[in-house]
Design a protein around this motif. Structure first.
Motif, short mmCIF file in Angstrom:
data_model
loop_
_atom_site.label_atom_id
_atom_site.label_comp_id
_atom_site.label_asym_id
_atom_site.label_seq_id
_atom_site.Cartn_x
_atom_site.Cartn_y
_atom_site.Cartn_z
N TYR A 149 35.70 36.18 36.58
CA TYR A 149 37.02 36.37 35.98
C TYR A 149 38.00 36.99 36.98
CZ TYR A 149 35.88 35.20 31.13
OH TYR A 149 35.55 34.52 29.98
N ARG A 150 37.52 37.99 37.72
CA ARG A 150 38.41 38.65 38.70
C ARG A 150 38.88 37.67 39.76
NH1 ARG A 150 40.49 40.52 36.15
NH2 ARG A 150 39.05 40.50 34.42
N ILE A 179 39.07 34.38 39.54
CA ILE A 179 39.98 33.41 38.93
C ILE A 179 41.37 34.02 38.75
CG2 ILE A 179 40.45 32.10 36.82
CD1 ILE A 179 38.21 30.93 38.51
N ALA A 180 41.40 35.31 38.44
CA ALA A 180 42.69 35.99 38.25
C ALA A 180 43.31 36.43 39.58
CB ALA A 180 42.53 37.19 37.32
N ARG A 181 42.70 36.01 40.67
CA ARG A 181 43.24 36.30 42.01
C ARG A 181 43.35 37.79 42.32
NH1 ARG A 181 45.26 31.01 41.22
NH2 ARG A 181 45.59 30.12 43.28
N HIS A 182 42.30 38.52 42.06
CA HIS A 182 42.31 39.92 42.45
C HIS A 182 42.47 40.00 43.96
CE1 HIS A 182 41.06 44.05 43.09
NE2 HIS A 182 41.07 44.25 41.78
N HIS A 183 43.38 40.88 44.40
CA HIS A 183 43.74 40.91 45.82
C HIS A 183 42.60 41.33 46.73
CE1 HIS A 183 44.99 44.42 43.52
NE2 HIS A 183 44.43 45.11 44.48
N SER A 184 41.69 42.16 46.23
CA SER A 184 40.64 42.60 47.16
C SER A 184 39.23 42.17 46.74
CB SER A 184 40.71 44.12 47.35
OG SER A 184 40.73 44.77 46.11
N ILE A 185 39.13 41.34 45.72
CA ILE A 185 37.80 40.83 45.35
C ILE A 185 37.76 39.32 45.49
CG2 ILE A 185 36.07 40.65 43.54
CD1 ILE A 185 36.97 43.30 42.47
N ALA A 226 31.74 38.70 35.21
CA ALA A 226 32.93 39.54 35.32
C ALA A 226 33.66 39.30 36.64
CB ALA A 226 32.55 41.00 35.18
N TYR A 227 32.92 39.21 37.73
CA TYR A 227 33.61 38.97 39.00
C TYR A 227 34.18 37.56 39.06
CZ TYR A 227 32.18 43.56 40.56
OH TYR A 227 32.04 44.91 40.66
#
Lengths: 205, 205
Positions: free
Chosen positions: B169-170, B172-178, B166-167
């Motif tokens: 995916y986050r 790869i999707a460029r989550h700003h804080s992860i 799951a992380y």
DNA sequence: CTCGTATTTGAATCTCGCTTCAACTAGCTT
DNA sequence: AAGCTAGTTGAAGCGAGATTCAAATACGAG
């Protein structure tokens, strides 16, 4: 000729049709004609309403996401006990089974997000909203003394959403030994450690 | 003319070319010509080796997956302390950043798995292998008295792999804080609860 | 060195989806 | 009931990508 409709109504139909078509053919592999067929129209009519097809696809994804989130909120809205609420929330984030339409569409997006900023933003936003949702439940439970949080609420909330996501993918991919019930159990196993609450799985909901 | 090669060599080239092409254009949106270009050949030559393009794509996915798994195993092979091993394993399951090639390709597959049984099987198999990998580490640690498992090893292992996924995916999707570091921390927070070990994050690996 | 064959090319052909648009019509307005 | 407008159709044209295949050529065997 298919019955005529107002611009607004037809756009709603098309969003729905696009939704169905994407489920069958992939979020990126879907064709104009497939959407037209789902809507019972010709390709020309679709283009009349959405000259740029990408816009329709994005709206359809957005609508699907919104529907998914609203459904969850509705399911948990009546529950006051934090422990029950947490359990039901976990269940409502998982697909009903491998063919669950809402979650299938979200999974489609995961891969595309690496190449498409709009999809990436949509998914990220959804993730963050779900984290807030869990955080509220956790904090409320802690305030009532029902939960004893082993970590800060943001950490727990993020991990819960992450687990949900990941098991969603497993269920969609038809993992032989991970079905929705099993996934709930696995996630609850973490939630118990994190909240110090025995969290009984709600019998069917 | 491009240098000639034996059937076997050329097929390896093509698998590699397909891998690169899929990263740029998506696992399902990739075109024959794009693969041919990556390989420095014409489309005819590609078809000569793979009359059915789908077969090539599947082999490329399979190879990518194998490479991902092998790289992880190699990274952790030298480490004997179970706690260190667990930390490094967690890190090695996450992408280096949003552009990490190996993980990007795996994410691509997630959505397609809902429609494509072959991809679903590939992903499920990988998941299960990773679970076994973690289980071994956990059991070893428990046997040495380094870990005190709060749940059975399969549950912990599954949750660890799920969190990683799951992380991934986050990220790869460029989550700003992860970012990868943050993801390691989040996963370790669970791992600490589950193993009863303070698990220091390895400084860079 | 020459032959034979496996590999590769490049061009022709085919297919399919997108795009455009003039013509058609359902349903509202007055 | 006549006219207007917006929604829809269907056909024509275009372009991109897949497919086919005869011709060209690199390479190994003898």
């Amino acid at each position: 000729m298919t019955q005529r409709k107002s611009k607004a109504d037809r756009r709603l139909d098309l969003i729905d049709a696009a939704h169905r078509a994407m489920l069958q053919h992939g979020a990126e592999g879907v064709h104009l004609n497939q959407i037209a067929e789902e809507a019972g129209l010709t390709s020309g009519a679709v283009l009349y309403h959405y000259p740029d097809l990408r816009e329709l696809l994005i709206e359809a994804q957005h609508a699907g996401m919104e529907r998914f989130y609203e459904r969850r909120m509705k399911k948990i809205s009546g529950i006051s006990d934090p422990a029950d609420k947490l359990v039901v929330t976990i269940r409502s984030g998982l697909p009903d089974g491998p063919d669950d339409a809402g979650v299938r569409l979200l999974c489609e997006l995961g891969g595309a997000a690496g190449r498409n900023r709009v999809y990436a933003t949509l998914l990220t936003t959804l993730f963050d909203r779900q984290v807030s949702m869990y955080q509220t439940i956790l904090e409320t439970g802690a305030a009532h003394g029902v939960f004893t949080l082993a970590q800060d609420s943001e950490t727990i909330a993020r991990n819960l959403v992450a687990l949900e996501d990941a098991y969603g993918y497993r269920i969609i991919a038809r993992h032989h030994s991970i079905d929705p019930d099993k996934a709930v159990e696995l996630i609850l196993d973490y939630a118990r450690l994190a909240t110090g609450n025995p969290l009984r799985p709600a019998d069917r909901r």
